[in-house]
Scaffold this active site. Structure first.
Site, PDB file in Angstrom:
ATOM      1  N   LYS A 114      23.948  -5.509 -39.572  1.00 53.22           N
ATOM      2  CA  LYS A 114      25.425  -6.599 -39.399  1.00 53.22           C
ATOM      3  C   LYS A 114      25.447  -7.415 -40.056  1.00 53.22           C
ATOM      4  CE  LYS A 114      25.554  -4.601 -34.860  1.00 53.22           C
ATOM      5  NZ  LYS A 114      25.832  -4.533 -32.928  1.00 53.22           N
ATOM      6  N   LYS A 195      23.556   8.073 -35.394  1.00 50.36           N
ATOM      7  CA  LYS A 195      23.413   8.928 -34.040  1.00 50.36           C
ATOM      8  C   LYS A 195      24.903   8.340 -33.553  1.00 50.36           C
ATOM      9  CE  LYS A 195      23.023   3.833 -31.750  1.00 50.36           C
ATOM     10  NZ  LYS A 195      22.319   3.018 -30.518  1.00 50.36           N
ATOM     11  N   LYS A 198      29.894   3.294 -30.388  1.00 51.95           N
ATOM     12  CA  LYS A 198      30.546   3.295 -29.790  1.00 51.95           C
ATOM     13  C   LYS A 198      31.568   3.040 -30.918  1.00 51.95           C
ATOM     14  CE  LYS A 198      28.868   1.307 -26.058  1.00 51.95           C
ATOM     15  NZ  LYS A 198      27.934  -0.144 -26.564  1.00 51.95           N
TER      16      LYS A 198
HETATM   17  N1  AQP Z   1      23.497   7.818 -29.142  1.00 51.08           N
HETATM   18  C1  AQP Z   1      22.403   7.701 -28.997  1.00 51.08           C
HETATM   19  N2  AQP Z   1      21.812   8.729 -28.243  1.00 51.08           N
HETATM   20  C2  AQP Z   1      21.121   8.087 -27.114  1.00 51.08           C
HETATM   21  N3  AQP Z   1      21.806   6.432 -26.043  1.00 51.08           N
HETATM   22  C3  AQP Z   1      22.225   6.023 -26.522  1.00 51.08           C
HETATM   23  N4  AQP Z   1      22.531   4.628 -26.570  1.00 51.08           N
HETATM   24  C4  AQP Z   1      23.519   4.715 -27.611  1.00 51.08           C
HETATM   25  N5  AQP Z   1      23.602   5.609 -28.736  1.00 51.08           N
HETATM   26  C5  AQP Z   1      23.157   6.694 -28.416  1.00 51.08           C
HETATM   27  C6  AQP Z   1      21.977   3.875 -25.595  1.00 51.08           C
HETATM   28  O1  AQP Z   1      23.072   3.870 -24.522  1.00 51.08           O
HETATM   29  C7  AQP Z   1      22.333   1.773 -24.093  1.00 51.08           C
HETATM   30  C8  AQP Z   1      23.669   1.295 -24.309  1.00 51.08           C
HETATM   31  O2  AQP Z   1      23.671   1.180 -26.120  1.00 51.08           O
HETATM   32  P1  AQP Z   1      24.264  -0.113 -26.184  1.00 51.08           P
HETATM   33  O3  AQP Z   1      25.536  -0.927 -25.148  1.00 51.08           O
HETATM   34  O4  AQP Z   1      23.409  -1.453 -26.168  1.00 51.08           O
HETATM   35  O5  AQP Z   1      24.643  -0.046 -27.190  1.00 51.08           O
HETATM   36  P2  AQP Z   1      23.963   0.895 -28.788  1.00 51.08           P
HETATM   37  O6  AQP Z   1      22.371   1.074 -28.189  1.00 51.08           O
HETATM   38  O7  AQP Z   1      24.175  -0.157 -29.854  1.00 51.08           O
HETATM   39  O8  AQP Z   1      25.135   1.871 -28.272  1.00 51.08           O
HETATM   40  P3  AQP Z   1      26.302   2.363 -29.482  1.00 51.08           P
HETATM   41  O9  AQP Z   1      27.156   3.116 -28.702  1.00 51.08           O
HETATM   42  O10 AQP Z   1      25.843   2.292 -30.484  1.00 51.08           O
HETATM   43  O11 AQP Z   1      26.654   0.617 -29.456  1.00 51.08           O
HETATM   44  P4  AQP Z   1      27.880   0.153 -30.864  1.00 51.08           P
HETATM   45  O12 AQP Z   1      27.883   1.165 -31.690  1.00 51.08           O
HETATM   46  O13 AQP Z   1      28.278  -1.077 -29.917  1.00 51.08           O
HETATM   47  O14 AQP Z   1      26.489  -0.441 -31.841  1.00 51.08           O
HETATM   48  C9  AQP Z   1      20.555   1.910 -24.777  1.00 51.08           C
HETATM   49  O15 AQP Z   1      20.423   2.808 -23.799  1.00 51.08           O
HETATM   50  C10 AQP Z   1      21.233   2.763 -25.804  1.00 51.08           C
HETATM   51  O16 AQP Z   1      19.923   3.299 -26.909  1.00 51.08           O
END
Ligand code: AQP
Length: 324
Positions: A114, A195, A198
């Site tokens: 990041k 993956k 968000k």
């Molecule tokens: N693609 C995914 N498949 C399965 N599980 C997922 N999680 C996130 N993406 C996937 C799980 O959702 C929980 C919350 O995630 P987070 O809010 O901590 O953010 P993250 O893991 O960084 O998810 P994002 O959606 O990719 O967010 P951004 O884009 O903001 O970084 C966690 O338990 C995560 O494992």
């Protein structure tokens, strides 16, 4: 008997990956007699580590809470909290920074990625994993469901706990990572090597939890596949098709049958996603009409976790030699 914590960053656009990989296991844990206590945490303090819009952050935090309830989180069995609303998270964060090396934080892969992306880097981005350690250690958590991307951070939390216990006396439960189960990594529909996320700029790659049926249908029908022409579970050779099969398996809870065409697979995936999301959408609409109810649930969650959090901080302060 175990205590479990699952965190969600309120960075908007909650998607099917979040639901299948994190929300559903959290809901399932409510019926698991081996889990004594479960905490669902809105990690709004973590959302401050990157550029953010205050109004949007507030709306996103409330939306994560609403979606968690809509997905089946029962506040009677799972404490729903925001880490900013329990001030002990911030206090413990600072105290743990004092037992963490700069080099340990700087070598975290997520920080390197990041911070290399360009633009200003907030100091809190460096100490993000220490805040995550505080979130976990504050509540005596034994089990943290983590995907691949968070496992290095959990290792750091364990190192900090062990080091603190050795240097200042037994204080913290050393947490263990658990794999979330069926749907650890739902991939982006337009680029199945990444993956579903968000923050990805292309919304076509993710199924939003509130996407209406026609949008779901369109996104799935445009999901990237390949030219092989045979539906096979082959993560290396056919990542797009494999992702669709994984989504189907996670949504239905059953092994997918045989398919004669990609079109047939996509139709079944669309129906399976719709079956999972329709009740979440309906419940979300009901809950959104009653924001007071949400505030009450967050206040109850806070009241429930606070005595233990205060006790942990009291022990840590005493162990470090701070005045009462
Ligand atoms: N693609 C995914 N498949 C399965 N599980 C997922 N999680 C996130 N993406 C996937 C799980 O959702 C929980 C919350 O995630 P987070 O809010 O901590 O953010 P993250 O893991 O960084 O998810 P994002 O959606 O990719 O967010 P951004 O884009 O903001 O970084 C966690 O338990 C995560 O494992």
């Amino acid at each position: 008997m175990t205590r479990r914590l699952t965190g969600f960053q309120p960075t908007g656009n909650l998607h099917l990956g979040n639901l299948l990989g994190a929300m559903r296991p959290l809901v399932a844990a409510q019926d698991d007699p081996a889990t004594t206590d479960s905490i669902a945490m809105i990690a709004d303090l973590h959302a401050l580590t990157v550029e953010h819009d205050p109004q949007r952050l507030r709306a996103n935090s409330l939306d994560v809470a609403t979606l968690l309830l809509a997905a089946g989180v029962d506040p009677g069995r799972t404490a729903l909290i925001a880490n900013s609303q329990v001030p002990e998270h911030s206090e413990l964060h600072y105290l743990l920074e004092c037992v963490t090396g700069y080099g340990e934080a700087a070598r975290m892969i997520q920080f390197k990625e990041k911070s290399a992306a360009g633009g200003p880097v907030r100091l809190s981005l460096l100490t993000y994993p220490v805040l995550m350690a505080a979130d976990i250690l504050l509540h005596d958590i034994d089990h943290v469901p983590v995907g691949d991307d968070q496992s290095q951070h959990l290792e750091l939390a364990r190192d900090i706990a062990v080091r603190f216990n050795n240097r200042y006396g037994p204080t913290f439960t050393v947490p263990e990572a658990i794999r979330p189960g069926a749907a650890e990594r739902i991939m982006d529909l337009t680029d199945p090597t990444r993956k579903m996320s968000k923050s990805s700029v292309n919304p076509a790659g993710r199924i939003g939890l509130l996407d209406p049926p026609d949008v779901i249908r369109r996104k799935v029908s445009r999901a990237v596949t390949d030219t092989v022409g045979v539906v096979r579970h082959d993560p290396e050779g056919q990542p797009g098709v494999t992702n669709l099969l994984e989504i189907l398996r996670a949504c239905t809870g059953e092994e997918p049958g045989a398919f004669t065409s990609y079109g047939q697979l996509k139709r079944e995936v669309t129906d399976a996603i719709e079956a999972v999301l329709a009740p979440v959408r309906a419940r979300h609409a009901e809950l959104s009409d009653d924001p007071g109810h949400l505030q009450k649930i967050l206040a109850e969650g806070r009241a429930r976790v606070r005595p233990r959090a205060e006790e942990t901080v009291r022990k840590v302060r005493a162990a470090l030699g701070l005045l009462d």
